[in-house]
Design a protein around this motif. Structure first.
Motif, PDB file in Angstrom:
ATOM      1  N   GLU A  88       0.841  -1.180   0.000  1.00 32.20           N
ATOM      2  CA  GLU A  88       0.000   0.000   0.000  1.00 32.20           C
ATOM      3  C   GLU A  88       0.885   1.242   0.000  1.00 32.20           C
ATOM      4  N   PRO A  89       0.342   2.384  -0.431  1.00 33.40           N
ATOM      5  CA  PRO A  89       1.129   3.619  -0.384  1.00 33.40           C
ATOM      6  C   PRO A  89       1.452   3.984   1.060  1.00 33.40           C
ATOM      7  N   GLY A  90       2.620   4.578   1.251  1.00 37.20           N
ATOM      8  CA  GLY A  90       2.975   5.023   2.598  1.00 37.20           C
ATOM      9  C   GLY A  90       4.256   5.808   2.619  1.00 37.20           C
ATOM     10  N   GLY A  91       4.191   7.063   3.003  1.00 36.19           N
ATOM     11  CA  GLY A  91       5.386   7.877   3.196  1.00 36.19           C
ATOM     12  C   GLY A  91       6.217   8.102   1.952  1.00 36.19           C
ATOM     13  N   GLY A  92       5.603   8.220   0.790  1.00 30.50           N
ATOM     14  CA  GLY A  92       6.356   8.453  -0.434  1.00 30.50           C
ATOM     15  C   GLY A  92       6.895   7.193  -1.075  1.00 30.50           C
ATOM     16  N   ALA A  93       6.673   6.065  -0.457  1.00 29.46           N
ATOM     17  CA  ALA A  93       7.088   4.771  -1.015  1.00 29.46           C
ATOM     18  C   ALA A  93       5.874   3.850  -0.944  1.00 29.46           C
ATOM     19  N   VAL A 108       7.451  -3.085   6.289  1.00 29.97           N
ATOM     20  CA  VAL A 108       8.462  -3.301   5.258  1.00 29.97           C
ATOM     21  C   VAL A 108       8.235  -2.225   4.207  1.00 29.97           C
ATOM     22  N   THR A 109       9.276  -1.432   3.935  1.00 33.36           N
ATOM     23  CA  THR A 109       9.177  -0.360   2.954  1.00 33.36           C
ATOM     24  C   THR A 109       9.933  -0.728   1.697  1.00 33.36           C
ATOM     25  N   GLY A 110       9.523  -0.150   0.576  1.00 28.48           N
ATOM     26  CA  GLY A 110      10.223  -0.386  -0.672  1.00 28.48           C
ATOM     27  C   GLY A 110       9.498   0.258  -1.830  1.00 28.48           C
TER      28      GLY A 110
END
Length: 111
Positions: A88-93, A108-110
């Motif tokens: 899902e979208p989150g914080g520009g990533a 988990v970001t990416g």
């Protein structure tokens, strides 16, 4: 002062259940058991995660991990049995929000 590494922490009530969940998350067992009630995974660039048993304080930890291929990571985790929605979208990533058995938040970001 310059810090050379970081170990994030997650507090759990059931260390055996946590070991199973985090082993699935990382795709391998812990790298160290520094003392009774403590598991440790060593990650890239001197970072890592310590998971320790403390039932009175469990379930309020938060951990953020980075991934170079979030879609592949999401597929791997789903196939391994970890429940998740997203990415899902989150914080520009984009992010995956996961919860371990105690409710600790693992993001988990990416891209």
């Amino acid at each position: 002062m310059t810090f050379s590494h970081v170990l994030a922490g997650a507090v759990v009530s059931d260390l055996d259940a946590a070991e199973t969940w985090y082993t699935t998350l990382f795709g391998r067992g812990p790298d160290a058991r520094p003392m009774p009630g403590l598991l440790e995974w060593h990650l890239a660039s001197g970072s890592g995660l310590q998971v320790w048993r403390d039932a009175d304080r469990s379930g309020v930890s938060q951990l953020v991990l980075g991934s170079d291929d979030l879609d592949a990571e999401a597929s791997r985790l789903r196939e391994a049995g970890i429940a998740l929605d997203g990415p899902e979208p989150g914080g520009g990533a984009r992010i995956l929000r996961l919860r371990d058995a105690d409710g600790n938040l693992v993001v988990v970001t990416g891209t």
